[in-house]
Design an enzyme around this catalytic site. Structure first.
Site, PDB file in Angstrom:
ATOM      1  N   ASN A 160       9.648 -16.469  -8.618  1.00 50.88           N
ATOM      2  CA  ASN A 160       9.148 -16.042  -7.304  1.00 50.88           C
ATOM      3  C   ASN A 160       9.917 -14.803  -6.870  1.00 50.88           C
ATOM      4  O   ASN A 160      11.085 -14.892  -6.497  1.00 50.88           O
ATOM      5  CB  ASN A 160       9.368 -17.149  -6.279  1.00 50.88           C
ATOM      6  CG  ASN A 160       8.111 -17.950  -5.982  1.00 50.88           C
ATOM      7  OD1 ASN A 160       8.018 -18.608  -4.968  1.00 50.88           O
ATOM      8  ND2 ASN A 160       7.145 -17.912  -6.865  1.00 50.88           N
ATOM      9  N   TYR A 197      -1.322  29.839   0.425  1.00 51.48           N
ATOM     10  CA  TYR A 197      -0.662  28.620   0.898  1.00 51.48           C
ATOM     11  C   TYR A 197       0.319  28.045  -0.114  1.00 51.48           C
ATOM     12  O   TYR A 197       1.360  27.499   0.253  1.00 51.48           O
ATOM     13  CB  TYR A 197      -1.706  27.541   1.217  1.00 51.48           C
ATOM     14  CG  TYR A 197      -2.473  27.748   2.499  1.00 51.48           C
ATOM     15  CD1 TYR A 197      -2.277  28.862   3.303  1.00 51.48           C
ATOM     16  CD2 TYR A 197      -3.403  26.801   2.910  1.00 51.48           C
ATOM     17  CE1 TYR A 197      -2.994  29.037   4.470  1.00 51.48           C
ATOM     18  CE2 TYR A 197      -4.129  26.964   4.078  1.00 51.48           C
ATOM     19  CZ  TYR A 197      -3.913  28.089   4.857  1.00 51.48           C
ATOM     20  OH  TYR A 197      -4.625  28.241   6.020  1.00 51.48           O
ATOM     21  N   GLU A 215      -3.721 -18.601  -2.244  1.00 46.42           N
ATOM     22  CA  GLU A 215      -3.176 -17.244  -2.144  1.00 46.42           C
ATOM     23  C   GLU A 215      -4.367 -16.314  -1.889  1.00 46.42           C
ATOM     24  O   GLU A 215      -4.931 -15.725  -2.810  1.00 46.42           O
ATOM     25  CB  GLU A 215      -2.442 -16.888  -3.434  1.00 46.42           C
ATOM     26  CG  GLU A 215      -1.257 -17.819  -3.684  1.00 46.42           C
ATOM     27  CD  GLU A 215      -0.755 -17.823  -5.119  1.00 46.42           C
ATOM     28  OE1 GLU A 215      -1.378 -17.131  -5.968  1.00 46.42           O
ATOM     29  OE2 GLU A 215       0.233 -18.508  -5.403  1.00 46.42           O
TER      30      GLU A 215
END
Length: 519
Positions: A206, A291, A425
């Site tokens: 986990n 630029y 989940e």
């Protein structure tokens, strides 16, 4: 030298040092005390028959299934073997080693219930460069990086495959067979596989260590790349005989973004005492540049600010406790929560991919201005004999291809989600996908910046005998030590490989920073 792990003191600098110098790690005394205390509490709870998710129950949608005490060790082993579901190419060894380091650090905080001997095996694997083979695909960043971490732990229990390396950054192998069983590797070093006790399998898998390992590595490299991008831009600025008036600090202090001001300061320092700039300063008919030259501080600066923010998020995560449930030994309590969820990493890594892509995009535009033959009287494709030679024509093609690939890879993975575990989940981060995409964007951007350096150095050949500024001249001379000017067409791939090596090794940056302290 040793890196002391206490769960709260890792930095990007210490991680880079750990990788570069193959530094061994060990737990702090305080960390050992906390780990032992929490693991004893787990043993007490199991003995007392307490119901704890993932310890005396099943996992995910099986969280309501009670597990008999005699099956608790089997439960943890089953968790690992059932979760080794990864597919695809293997993770780079240096990413795996960082995963291992970060997992040790998270567990060292003493809130996870791991046993000291289990964690010591992981430390011994790190210190001996026993690197598990981990497939790169299969994580959705739900309960962290379950599948990748399960492959890591499968090596610890003697069921996985590993590589033995002298150094993870150069893939120098100890064992010529390259991939061997972890049992075989352990025998070489006098180690033994572990049997997982209550909570240990869950504590080991986990977490966000795959995505965070990528994130830490990407941040380390991005901090170097942001400086190198300024050097490349300054070289192009010289070659295109642009004006430096847009870098006047009075201008940037009126829009006081830290990154913007730092880039302007870097450019001024790099271009200082430039003979090229001096040669056209008083008779330049142009009012302002394109630029990609005029807005270097604004664009590079925004990228820098993004890198700084993302790095701060990663440094929080590498010192966080991110498994479930989390044990509080002082209160003799545990809390089931969601600290494993990858969203705090997924969004920043998507942001990093966008930022680095923009760094590559402006670089490619400068490459085009250098080779297109319509800018500042440079020969087309920087060829000496036009037509007979194609010069550096194809460098812009390569840069354009990489920039276009970056645009696809910069679509954020974190805005997507797909439910898993029978809808338990139901919203996932996709952080591992953010991480892998961002890693490729980093490599592409490193290559584009390298191509700009190569192209700008060639363009400067046509401005001799005028010399560049203090910093740009060092960069030019460093490149020329390894890559000669292009007089006639040659195998361009060799030039690309050499300049990319100079970028990745940090030689150009380190030579410049011997004289100029870049922000």
């Amino acid at each position: 030298m040793k890196l002391i792990i206490d769960g709260k003191s890792l930095t990007l600098n210490s991680i880079e040092n750990f990788l570069l110098n193959n530094i061994n790690i060990e737990l702090s005394k305080e960390a050992k005390k906390k780990i032992i205390k929490t693991s004893k509490l787990i043993d007490e709870w199991v003995k007392d028959g307490k119901v704890i998710y993932g310890v005396t129950t099943g996992f995910g949608a099986f969280s309501n299934v009670r597990i008999n005490n005699r099956d608790i060790e089997k439960l943890q082993e089953n968790l690992i073997v059932s979760h080794t579901s990864g597919v695809g190419e293997y993770l780079p060894p240096h990413i795996v080693k960082l995963m291992m380091l970060l997992r040790v650090n998270a567990l060292a905080s003493g809130y996870s219930g791991i046993k000291i001997n289990t964690l010591q095996l992981l430390i011994d694997m790190i210190n001996n460069n026993i690197i598990p083979i981990i497939p790169s695909q299969g994580s959705v960043g739900s309960s962290g990086d379950l599948a990748p971490l399960a492959h890591l732990v499968s090596a610890m229990i003697g069921k996985g495959k590993v590589q033995l390396l002298k150094n993870v950054l150069n893939n120098e192998f100890i064992d010529r067979r390259k991939i061997i069983s972890s049992k075989t590797a352990f025998k070489k070093f006098g180690l033994r596989p572990i049997r997982l006790a209550a909570k240990e399998g869950l504590a080991l898998i986990n977490g966000t260590q795959m995505m965070t390992a990528y994130g830490a590595y990407i941040c380390i490299e991005a901090h170097k790349l942001k400086k190198l991008a300024d050097i490349a831009a300054a070289l192009s600025h010289e070659a295109l005989r642009a004006t430096d008036s847009a870098f006047d600090l009075r201008l940037h202090k009126l829009r006081p973004y830290k990154g913007q001001i730092n880039v302007a300061q870097n450019l001024n320092a790099l271009l200082k005492n430039s003979e090229i700039r001096k040669s056209h300063k008083d008779n330049d008919p142009r009012v302002q540049d394109a630029y990609s030259l005029r807005c270097i501080p604004q664009i590079h600066g925004a990228v820098r600010d993004a890198i700084d923010f993302i790095s701060s998020q990663i440094e929080i995560e590498i010192n966080s406790v991110n498994d479930n449930p989390i044990i509080f030994p002082e209160e003799k309590e545990y809390i089931s929560g969601g600290n494993f969820h990858g969203e705090p990493i997924a969004i920043p890594l998507d942001f990093m991919a966008i930022a680095l892509s923009e760094l590559a995009s402006i670089s490619e535009r400068r490459i085009d201005r250098l080779v297109n033959g319509s800018s500042e009287k440079l020969p087309k494709f920087l060829a000496h004999i036009e037509g007979l030679n194609s010069g550096y024509m194809m460098l812009q093609y390569t840069a354009a291809a990489l920039v276009s690939e970056n645009k696809v890879l910069s679509h954020p993975a974190s805005v997507d989600s797909i439910p898993t575990s029978a809808n338990k989940e139901d919203i996932n981060s996709m952080g591992s996908i953010s991480a892998r995409k961002c890693y490729q964007v980093l490599k592409n951007t490193q290559t584009v910046i390298a191509l700009e350096l190569l192209t700008a150095a060639q363009a400067l050949e046509f401005l001799k005998p005028l010399k560049c500024g203090i910093g740009t001249n060092i960069a030019y001379n460093t490149i020329r030590k390894f890559i000669p000017p292009l007089k006639n067409d040659r195998l361009i791939k060799n030039d690309i490989d050499k300049i990319l090596e100079l970028v990745k090794s940090g030689i150009i940056l380190s030579e410049v920073e011997k004289v100029i302290s870049l922000k």
